[in-house]
Design a protein around this motif. Sequence first.
Motif, PDB file in Angstrom:
ATOM      1  N   ARG A 767       0.826  -1.205   0.000  1.00 40.80           N
ATOM      2  CA  ARG A 767       0.000   0.000   0.000  1.00 40.80           C
ATOM      3  C   ARG A 767       0.862   1.258   0.000  1.00 40.80           C
ATOM      4  O   ARG A 767       0.493   2.279  -0.574  1.00 40.80           O
ATOM      5  CB  ARG A 767      -0.921  -0.028   1.192  1.00 40.80           C
ATOM      6  N   SER A 768       2.016   1.164   0.659  1.00 38.69           N
ATOM      7  CA  SER A 768       2.909   2.319   0.609  1.00 38.69           C
ATOM      8  C   SER A 768       3.405   2.536  -0.803  1.00 38.69           C
ATOM      9  O   SER A 768       3.546   3.672  -1.261  1.00 38.69           O
ATOM     10  CB  SER A 768       4.097   2.110   1.540  1.00 38.69           C
ATOM     11  N   ALA A 770       1.811   1.698  -3.421  1.00 37.06           N
ATOM     12  CA  ALA A 770       0.676   2.251  -4.174  1.00 37.06           C
ATOM     13  C   ALA A 770       0.550   3.750  -3.918  1.00 37.06           C
ATOM     14  O   ALA A 770       0.267   4.531  -4.848  1.00 37.06           O
ATOM     15  CB  ALA A 770      -0.603   1.526  -3.760  1.00 37.06           C
ATOM     16  N   LEU A 771       0.762   4.133  -2.684  1.00 35.16           N
ATOM     17  CA  LEU A 771       0.719   5.560  -2.368  1.00 35.16           C
ATOM     18  C   LEU A 771       1.767   6.318  -3.163  1.00 35.16           C
ATOM     19  O   LEU A 771       1.513   7.396  -3.721  1.00 35.16           O
ATOM     20  CB  LEU A 771       0.962   5.736  -0.871  1.00 35.16           C
ATOM     21  N   GLY A 774       0.668   6.712  -6.597  1.00 43.16           N
ATOM     22  CA  GLY A 774      -0.347   7.758  -6.687  1.00 43.16           C
ATOM     23  C   GLY A 774       0.280   9.139  -6.705  1.00 43.16           C
ATOM     24  O   GLY A 774      -0.096   9.999  -7.527  1.00 43.16           O
ATOM     25  N   VAL A 775       1.235   9.306  -5.807  1.00 43.56           N
ATOM     26  CA  VAL A 775       1.892  10.620  -5.764  1.00 43.56           C
ATOM     27  C   VAL A 775       2.595  10.904  -7.080  1.00 43.56           C
ATOM     28  O   VAL A 775       2.540  12.011  -7.622  1.00 43.56           O
ATOM     29  CB  VAL A 775       2.886  10.666  -4.580  1.00 43.56           C
ATOM     30  N   ALA A 778       0.141  11.875  -9.633  1.00 43.41           N
ATOM     31  CA  ALA A 778      -0.301  13.264  -9.426  1.00 43.41           C
ATOM     32  C   ALA A 778       0.729  14.225 -10.012  1.00 43.41           C
ATOM     33  O   ALA A 778       0.369  15.223 -10.657  1.00 43.41           O
ATOM     34  CB  ALA A 778      -0.493  13.517  -7.933  1.00 43.41           C
ATOM     35  N   MET A 781       0.325  14.403 -13.708  1.00 39.76           N
ATOM     36  CA  MET A 781      -0.838  15.191 -14.103  1.00 39.76           C
ATOM     37  C   MET A 781      -0.580  16.668 -13.914  1.00 39.76           C
ATOM     38  O   MET A 781      -1.007  17.486 -14.737  1.00 39.76           O
ATOM     39  CB  MET A 781      -2.039  14.749 -13.278  1.00 39.76           C
ATOM     40  N   VAL A 782       0.112  16.984 -12.854  1.00 41.44           N
ATOM     41  CA  VAL A 782       0.430  18.399 -12.624  1.00 41.44           C
ATOM     42  C   VAL A 782       1.273  18.917 -13.787  1.00 41.44           C
ATOM     43  O   VAL A 782       1.076  20.031 -14.272  1.00 41.44           O
ATOM     44  CB  VAL A 782       1.164  18.579 -11.282  1.00 41.44           C
ATOM     45  N   PHE A 784       1.265  17.886 -16.845  1.00 37.23           N
ATOM     46  CA  PHE A 784       0.406  18.083 -18.006  1.00 37.23           C
ATOM     47  C   PHE A 784      -0.381  19.380 -17.896  1.00 37.23           C
ATOM     48  O   PHE A 784      -0.504  20.151 -18.841  1.00 37.23           O
ATOM     49  CB  PHE A 784      -0.556  16.901 -18.146  1.00 37.23           C
ATOM     50  N   LEU A 785      -0.934  19.569 -16.671  1.00 29.42           N
ATOM     51  CA  LEU A 785      -1.731  20.789 -16.481  1.00 29.42           C
ATOM     52  C   LEU A 785      -0.873  22.028 -16.618  1.00 29.42           C
ATOM     53  O   LEU A 785      -1.336  23.076 -17.050  1.00 29.42           O
ATOM     54  CB  LEU A 785      -2.379  20.773 -15.102  1.00 29.42           C
ATOM     55  N   ARG A 787       1.284  22.512 -18.663  1.00 29.27           N
ATOM     56  CA  ARG A 787       1.371  22.921 -20.068  1.00 29.27           C
ATOM     57  C   ARG A 787       0.212  23.835 -20.467  1.00 29.27           C
ATOM     58  O   ARG A 787       0.302  24.578 -21.446  1.00 29.27           O
ATOM     59  CB  ARG A 787       1.370  21.705 -20.979  1.00 29.27           C
ATOM     60  N   LEU A 788      -0.867  23.734 -19.705  1.00 31.97           N
ATOM     61  CA  LEU A 788      -2.004  24.588 -20.022  1.00 31.97           C
ATOM     62  C   LEU A 788      -1.653  26.048 -19.781  1.00 31.97           C
ATOM     63  O   LEU A 788      -2.128  26.934 -20.478  1.00 31.97           O
ATOM     64  CB  LEU A 788      -3.198  24.239 -19.137  1.00 31.97           C
TER      65      LEU A 788
ATOM     66  N   PHE B  20      -9.439   4.470  -6.402  1.00 34.25           N
ATOM     67  CA  PHE B  20      -8.040   4.685  -6.012  1.00 34.25           C
ATOM     68  C   PHE B  20      -7.911   4.833  -4.510  1.00 34.25           C
ATOM     69  O   PHE B  20      -7.017   4.250  -3.879  1.00 34.25           O
ATOM     70  CB  PHE B  20      -7.523   5.921  -6.739  1.00 34.25           C
ATOM     71  N   LEU B  24      -5.929   2.404  -1.660  1.00 39.00           N
ATOM     72  CA  LEU B  24      -4.916   2.809  -0.686  1.00 39.00           C
ATOM     73  C   LEU B  24      -5.323   2.513   0.745  1.00 39.00           C
ATOM     74  O   LEU B  24      -4.487   2.340   1.615  1.00 39.00           O
ATOM     75  CB  LEU B  24      -4.641   4.304  -0.806  1.00 39.00           C
TER      76      LEU B  24
ATOM     77  N   LEU C  89      -0.380   1.062   9.134  1.00 39.59           N
ATOM     78  CA  LEU C  89       0.620   1.952   8.549  1.00 39.59           C
ATOM     79  C   LEU C  89       0.280   3.382   8.930  1.00 39.59           C
ATOM     80  O   LEU C  89      -0.786   3.893   8.635  1.00 39.59           O
ATOM     81  CB  LEU C  89       0.617   1.834   7.022  1.00 39.59           C
ATOM     82  N   GLN C  92      -1.246   6.353   6.539  1.00 43.10           N
ATOM     83  CA  GLN C  92      -1.643   5.827   5.236  1.00 43.10           C
ATOM     84  C   GLN C  92      -3.036   6.298   4.868  1.00 43.10           C
ATOM     85  O   GLN C  92      -3.297   6.691   3.737  1.00 43.10           O
ATOM     86  CB  GLN C  92      -1.580   4.302   5.291  1.00 43.10           C
ATOM     87  N   VAL C  99      -4.425  11.849  -1.384  1.00 41.69           N
ATOM     88  CA  VAL C  99      -3.998  11.603  -2.769  1.00 41.69           C
ATOM     89  C   VAL C  99      -5.199  11.368  -3.659  1.00 41.69           C
ATOM     90  O   VAL C  99      -5.268  11.846  -4.807  1.00 41.69           O
ATOM     91  CB  VAL C  99      -3.006  10.423  -2.821  1.00 41.69           C
ATOM     92  N   LEU C 102      -6.683  14.596  -4.400  1.00 38.60           N
ATOM     93  CA  LEU C 102      -5.785  15.332  -5.303  1.00 38.60           C
ATOM     94  C   LEU C 102      -5.957  14.853  -6.740  1.00 38.60           C
ATOM     95  O   LEU C 102      -6.055  15.647  -7.679  1.00 38.60           O
ATOM     96  CB  LEU C 102      -4.354  15.140  -4.838  1.00 38.60           C
ATOM     97  N   LEU C 106      -7.197  17.041  -9.843  1.00 42.58           N
ATOM     98  CA  LEU C 106      -6.361  17.237 -11.028  1.00 42.58           C
ATOM     99  C   LEU C 106      -7.100  16.811 -12.289  1.00 42.58           C
ATOM    100  O   LEU C 106      -7.063  17.487 -13.325  1.00 42.58           O
ATOM    101  CB  LEU C 106      -5.059  16.440 -10.874  1.00 42.58           C
ATOM    102  N   VAL C 123      -6.361  25.534 -24.252  1.00 43.99           N
ATOM    103  CA  VAL C 123      -5.290  24.687 -24.812  1.00 43.99           C
ATOM    104  C   VAL C 123      -5.663  23.231 -24.623  1.00 43.99           C
ATOM    105  O   VAL C 123      -6.245  22.845 -23.622  1.00 43.99           O
ATOM    106  CB  VAL C 123      -3.963  24.985 -24.082  1.00 43.99           C
ATOM    107  N   LEU C 125      -5.047  19.336 -23.870  1.00 41.17           N
ATOM    108  CA  LEU C 125      -4.177  18.641 -22.913  1.00 41.17           C
ATOM    109  C   LEU C 125      -3.163  17.787 -23.652  1.00 41.17           C
ATOM    110  O   LEU C 125      -2.023  17.671 -23.264  1.00 41.17           O
ATOM    111  CB  LEU C 125      -5.056  17.766 -22.016  1.00 41.17           C
TER     112      LEU C 125
END
Lengths: 790, 101, 193
Positions: A767-768, A770-771, A774-775, A778, A781-782, A784-785, A787-788, B20, B24, C89, C92, C99, C102, C106, C123, C125
């Motif tokens: 799970r860590s 996976a975290l 996820g980060v 993110a 994606m940031v 990509f954004l 570029r906007l 998601f 987690l 954890l 977690q 997350v 987030l 996003l 624009v 993506l």
Amino acid sequence: MLEAAWLIPAFPLAGFILLVAFGRQLGEPLSGWLATLASAGAFIATVVVYAGLVVEPTEERFFILKLYTWVESGSFSADVGLLIDPLAVTMALFITGVGTMIHLYSIGYMHGDPKYSTFFMYLNLFITSMLLLVLGDNLLLTFLGWEGVGACSYLLISFWFTDESNATAGKKAFVTNRIGDFGFMLATFIVFTQIGSIRYTDILTRAPEISTFAATLIVVLFLLAAAGKSAQLPLYVWLPDAMAGPTPVSALIHAATMVTSGIFLLTRLNPVLAEAELWSRGLIAWVGALTALLAATIAVAQTDIKKVLAYSTVSQLGYLFLAVGVGGYVGAIFHMVTHAFFKALLFLGSGSVIHGLHDEQDLRRMGGLARFMPVTAFTFIIGWLAIAGVPPFSGFWSKDEILLFAWNADEIGGKALWAIGLVTALLTAFYMTRLVILTFLGRTRFFDVTTDEIDRAVEARLDGARAEITAAEEAKATADGEAEKALADIAKREEALDKARLTARESTAEVAASTPDADGYDKLVKAMDRATKAIPKAETALIKANEKSLEAARAVHAAQEHVEAMGGGLDALAAESPPRPPPVVTARTPATPVGELADYLPDSYTRRQDQRPHESPWTMTLPLLILAFFAVLAGAVNLPFTSDLHILEHWLEPSLFGHEAEVAASAATKWLLAIVAVVVGVVAVVAAFAVYLRGRGSAEDVEQDVFANAWYIDASYATFMGGPGRRMFELAAWFDRTVVDGLVMGTASTLVQAGRGLRMTQPGFVRSYALGIGVGAAFVMVWFLGRLFA
Amino acid sequence: MEVTETWYLVLSAVLFAIGFTGLLVRRNPLVMFMCVELMLNAVNISFVAFSDALDDLAGQTAVFFVLVVAAAEVVVGLSIVVAVLRRGPAMTADDLSSLRG
Amino acid sequence: MVDVIVFVIAAAIILGGAFGVVLNSNPVRAALSLIGSFFGVAVVFILQEAHFLALVQIVVYAGAIVVLFLFVIMLLGVDRAEDLSVEPLAGQRAAGVAVGALVLALVLGGLFLSGPGGDEGAVALTGQQAATQPLDRNESDVDQLANDLFTRNVLAFEATALLLTIATVGAVVLVKNQGAEDLVVDEPGEAAS
């Protein structure tokens, strides 16, 4: 013929190996003869090589015999090779020559020793190492020989290591030498950085490439090495202690050969010395001169025959250093050769004396031995004349040469050096004369009683007196017993008398009370008669008892007086201090009277009266004679009168590269200096004769305590090492442990810590992870954004 | 008011986020797997929404393939889960930490 | 209008089912919520006229995959409820929710802030045109899909077939043989041991 040079070190090496394998089986005396033959083989090989060198013209007397390549590493290479040039051959000649004679001598001297073959094994190894030292063609090979002789010296000094002091002496020699070795190694490294090679051929021809600073440093470091090996200030302290080894060892190693290695090294490197600053050569000269003077003063007051010779050696080595320092290389080698002969002669002679007196080494117990050991005395006297500098013996010529060069060396205080050398020569003559007188002339003090024996006799006498007192006290106790018994007896008799009187009175009364015609009247009368007659008997008995008691009392009194007398006698004896042999002795010192102690002296004294000091066997006296012959004639190799007679100087030219100092004195000056030296020597000899043979003047004033205790230098070293020295060592050890080790371990532990830190990022949990994904997503994606708005 | 593709895309985004987060937060491996299925479904919805909006068949083809591959993935994944969970039915994802550094 | 209502209901079912999966401590109940969610997704597919896909969704997802889930749950006996209150954890849960939020923000941001690109202001993506295959609304989508699969995407199609085979073999290998005694099988006539 020169190609046979490899045989020179090969013979003793072969001897060594054979003795390692078969020494014990060969036993005595075969192992000794084997070793001597090996040494003789080396000598013959040296003579052959010498002949081969002599036929070459002077310029070509520089021959390299490469045996094989030893080290080949980048720009550094060192071979096992031999450099045959006049200097090396000269050294090899007297090393093998004197060495062979000492081997022969040892056959007789070590007779009866359980480690006989081991001794010869070490001797052969020593000769091999020494030959490698002088014949090596590069500094590494010389260092190999250097270390080898140091190791052999250690083994041989502590040969009888079951006695703790011998083992300690060996260790002291080794450790002190090691300090010098440190200097040798550093100097070698510097030479390599300056020249890029450690071969003598390279060093000697390219010496001008060395910068003055580096050359000075090299010289000072090699001086340190030489001071260790050749026993100069301040590292000379091991040589007197080294006398704990067998006398042939002292003769070979500590007189003729090993101790000359230092001077050999400095002479071999004379081009480097020429490149160094003047003060470094001056340092060599002054160290030598001061050591010579110091050692000579100490030798004056020593009472052990070998210690006198040991300090004498230190002193003469000082002369050699003085010679090197003032640029008199030829003089140094010349004196080295003559010194080898006469010093070895003196040592072997002393060994013969010790042998003849059954291991007695104290001068105060010798004397008058000339009539017992004529050959020894004769050769020893020749040695004495040589070292005292009496012409025409060899020592005079060589010492005079050195003093001349010293006088000449004005830039480094030559006149003062000359003066010191002269005073040392005076002291040398003085103490050597003293040695000869006390050993060979005058009364034979060997039969005298020793301090130890007197102490034992006094103790024995006191014990006797104490035993007598005990007996007297026992007698008194017995007398007391008798007196008491007598008193008891008196009492009994008095009682008896009273009873008798009483009985008489009673029976008289009975008779008076009875009548003559009563029954039993006769009996009563008879009883009365009897009782009456008993009285005088009892009275007599009583008188006798009284007399006996009186006698017993007198006996007690007498016993008491006897005990007191005995006790008084014991006190008197204890208070008595019988005369003992004096600490300072001359030939005139009378024997210590024994007096009443004669009955109490131990067996050693009585046995000694029947012994006679005896001359040594031919294996010991033959070497003495040969050495004496050379001690007389060796001066001929370099007589100063005309240039033609400077045989040694011409011979050594190829090795000296013209760095021999020029003497700018006139012939008149030379004659004057020589005469002064002779006069000084004669004055010293006469003075010594006056003090020690005739008994004039005071020997005690000459032999100061400070001389006898070697200026307390050893004690001060011990204090320094124990105190501040130890703290310095501990500081160095702390530094090594904490800083150096800390740096190394610290690097490692820092890495380990970093690793531990990085481990935190891998917890193992899905799970860590996976975290984390996820980060990361993110972030993408940031981006990509981003570029906007970009 | 009409249902534009934006609505579907928002629905898809929300469903994806829920899946998601569930992945987690949950410890049971099977439930974690179900959350993965939720995310796949969210993606399917968005593919079909685009296909409809752009008149493009490629979206539907993509969904088809996603479906098949998801099925295969579930087969293999569940067999792994079975192999792992044999150790004891109370195993959670946290107990599989032998890759720990 | 009808579309909106249907959509809203379908969305509610989907999201309700999703929350059910995430929040249910009992895995069986979670699986059942998943089925509900899948039904909602099928409805959404039908709303967008992807009928074949809706069908396949029901049959494959709801009918096969979730059933497989339930088989495994029952087989392994993990139908016990998981304790949702404790989180071993540290951080977690908070990090997970953060997350997730987030990611949602996003995606929605990307959705609403971007446009078709070109010179209209917003624009795009991505600037890439992906593979296109025109969709004809008048033919049945099954035919079109089949046509596409067996001509243009036949390689991918065959590959997925191979994938399924491999998956099956892999599954058998993975679960075979280590400790068959873990599985308790009741023999007829024997008492359960």
